[in-house]
Design an enzyme around this catalytic site. Structure first.
Site, PDB file in Angstrom:
ATOM      1  N   ARG A 121      15.718  32.700  -0.898  1.00 32.72           N
ATOM      2  CA  ARG A 121      15.536  31.251  -1.073  1.00 32.72           C
ATOM      3  C   ARG A 121      16.040  30.519   0.166  1.00 32.72           C
ATOM      4  NH1 ARG A 121      19.214  28.842  -3.613  1.00 32.72           N
ATOM      5  NH2 ARG A 121      19.382  30.334  -5.321  1.00 32.72           N
ATOM      6  N   TYR A 127      -3.705  10.073  -1.308  1.00 31.20           N
ATOM      7  CA  TYR A 127      -4.048  11.148  -2.237  1.00 31.20           C
ATOM      8  C   TYR A 127      -3.471  10.812  -3.618  1.00 31.20           C
ATOM      9  CZ  TYR A 127      -3.779  15.817  -4.320  1.00 31.20           C
ATOM     10  OH  TYR A 127      -3.869  16.894  -5.155  1.00 31.20           O
ATOM     11  N   LYS A 187      -5.101  23.283   2.388  1.00 29.92           N
ATOM     12  CA  LYS A 187      -6.405  22.799   2.842  1.00 29.92           C
ATOM     13  C   LYS A 187      -6.754  23.421   4.201  1.00 29.92           C
ATOM     14  CE  LYS A 187      -5.709  20.472  -0.930  1.00 29.92           C
ATOM     15  NZ  LYS A 187      -5.125  19.144  -0.954  1.00 29.92           N
ATOM     16  N   ASP A 246       0.652  11.897   6.384  1.00 36.52           N
ATOM     17  CA  ASP A 246       0.025  13.040   5.727  1.00 36.52           C
ATOM     18  C   ASP A 246      -1.168  13.437   6.596  1.00 36.52           C
ATOM     19  OD1 ASP A 246      -1.520  14.762   4.171  1.00 36.52           O
ATOM     20  OD2 ASP A 246      -0.954  13.789   2.284  1.00 36.52           O
TER      21      ASP A 246
HETATM   22  C1  LIG Z   1      -4.121  18.415  -1.692  1.00 37.96           C
HETATM   23  C2  LIG Z   1      -3.397  17.309  -1.007  1.00 37.96           C
HETATM   24  C3  LIG Z   1      -2.035  17.090  -1.221  1.00 37.96           C
HETATM   25  C4  LIG Z   1      -1.227  17.909  -2.227  1.00 37.96           C
HETATM   26  O1  LIG Z   1      -1.087  19.213  -1.837  1.00 37.96           O
HETATM   27  P1  LIG Z   1      -0.979  20.480  -2.866  1.00 37.96           P
HETATM   28  O2  LIG Z   1      -0.932  21.632  -1.934  1.00 37.96           O
HETATM   29  O3  LIG Z   1      -2.191  20.439  -3.729  1.00 37.96           O
HETATM   30  O4  LIG Z   1       0.277  20.266  -3.633  1.00 37.96           O
HETATM   31  C5  LIG Z   1      -1.413  16.089  -0.513  1.00 37.96           C
HETATM   32  N1  LIG Z   1      -2.104  15.300   0.351  1.00 37.96           N
HETATM   33  C6  LIG Z   1      -3.410  15.470   0.568  1.00 37.96           C
HETATM   34  C7  LIG Z   1      -4.123  14.572   1.524  1.00 37.96           C
HETATM   35  C8  LIG Z   1      -4.112  16.464  -0.100  1.00 37.96           C
HETATM   36  O5  LIG Z   1      -5.424  16.613   0.102  1.00 37.96           O
END
Ligand SMILES: *Cc1c(COP(=O)(O)O)cnc(C)c1O
Length: 386
Positions: free
Chosen positions: A53, A106, A204, A179
């Protein structure tokens, strides 16, 4: 070459943090599937490793790679994008703090703050991040701690000017968080534009193959990094060794993938402009997009995401989203395979009835790296059937 930023992005994507295994010469570092590490006498840690961890070599190799790609000093990886976001929010906010977010972030990010952090005493404002005066007016000096920016945004691909927002935030001592999930570090480098922290859902484009969940935070500030590092250890939403390794595996091709995603999406967007079944095409690479000039200034290409508004309304949008073949109907984005989604009932269902609600005639495309003629034919045939 961990700290060597002289190499270009595509080289760092393959080598940063990825030294061959010194005992066997294995070109690909092994996956350290272990929860704990033998001590040479009490407190005699080998390479500083004690319990997974707190640290695992496979996670470290991903973190070194992520720091290199965003040209940041510190990177931390997590089990999901939202776990990364939650860790940062806990590190920076205390009861009474105020956070300002774009009114198109998001949906899951909005839900995390609105339904988890607000009940613990945080206040939240959403604002149009392209309206700099509105952003200035929403900041409450001394109380506002974070300006949360997402660009391009989801699903309407709105563009926010990161450098301009960072200079406003700096006047008021507010941390700028970007982000960078939709752009990926290959297309956009928020720290260089003045942001303090970069957030990723590595699920992603960074992972890029729709086979692993993950999240990351990258920053330069040592104090913020120390708090985030402590919470990563103390709360424990860490990436597993297998997840970290899969993410590294995906990153090696990020540069070539991002180029192809971008050229495919641009070609499809251009081919769809003026289509009789569509009211609008939302893609920042189109000169007619309201954020095009800012995007051209802060991104090296325009990415693989685009949305369209169907003139036939919700019914047409649903039919279109359900009738493509190569574009598979699924949540998520950023993988090598093309996906199609109906945001108002899929990714953005959690923000229905809020200011973040998405029009019900919008369909979102995550353009993959398949052959562009095959992809375009799939989209056009489905539109023809409407
Ligand atoms: C998918 C996404 C998230 C969240 O991420 P997870 O890996 O699904 O927890 C945050 N910001 C954006 C722009 C996203 O597309």
């Amino acid at each position: 070459m961990n700290d060597d930023y002289d190499y270009a992005f595509a080289t760092r994507a393959i080598h940063a943090g990825q030294e061959f295994d010194p005992t066997t010469g294995a070109v690909v570092p092994p996956i350290y599937m272990t929860s704990t590490f033998v001590q040479d006498g009490i407190g005699g840690f080998r390479g500083g490793y004690e319990y997974a961890r707190g640290g695992n070599p496979t996670r470290d190799s991903l973190q070194t790679l992520l720091a290199s790609l965003e040209a940041g000093k510190h990177a931390y990886s997590f089990a999901s994008g939202l776990a990364a976001e939650d860790t940062l929010l806990r590190a920076v906010l205390t009861p009474g703090s105020h956070i300002v977010m774009g009114n198109d972030v998001y949906g899951g990010t909005h839900r995390l703050v609105n339904r988890v952090h607000v009940p613990w005493g945080i206040s939240l404002s959403t604002v149009d991040m392209s309206d700099l005066d509105a952003v200035r007016a929403t900041i409450n000096p001394g109380i506002t701690k974070i300006l949360w920016v997402e660009t391009p945004s989801n699903p309407l691909m709105k563009i926010s000017d990161v450098a301009a927002l960072a200079s406003i935030a700096k006047e008021h001592g507010v941390m700028v968080v970007v982000d960078n999930t939709f752009a990926s570090p290959y297309l956009q480098q928020p720290l260089a534009l003045g942001a303090d922290v970069v957030v990723h859902s590595t699920t992603k484009y960074i992972g890029g193959h729709s086979d692993v969940l993950g999240g990351a935070l990258v920053m330069n500030d040592d104090t913020v990094a120390e708090k985030v590092g402590f919470l990563q250890f103390a709360v424990g939403a860490v990436s597993s060794p297998m997840d970290a390794w899969l993410t590294v595996r995906g990153i090696k091709t990020l540069a070539v993938r991002a180029e192809r995603h971008s050229s495919n999406a641009l070609a499809i967007a251009e081919a769809l402009v003026g289509h009789p079944k569509l009211d609008a095409v939302y893609y920042p690479g189109l000169a007619t997009h309201p954020g095009h000039d800012i995007a051209a200034k802060q991104m090296s290409a325009f990415g693989g995401m685009l949305s369209v508004a169907l003139s036939g309304g919700a019914a047409a949008a649903r039919t279109f989203a359900e009738s493509t073949t190569l574009f598979q109907l699924a949540e998520s984005l950023g993988g090598v395979e093309s996906l199609i989604g109906y945001p108002s009932e899929m990714t953005h269902a959690s923000v229905r009835g809020t200011e973040l609600e998405v029009p019900d005639n919008v369909v979102r495309l995550s353009v993959g790296i398949e052959n562009v003629d095959d992809l375009l034919a799939d989209v056009l045939q489905s539109l023809d059937r409407l």
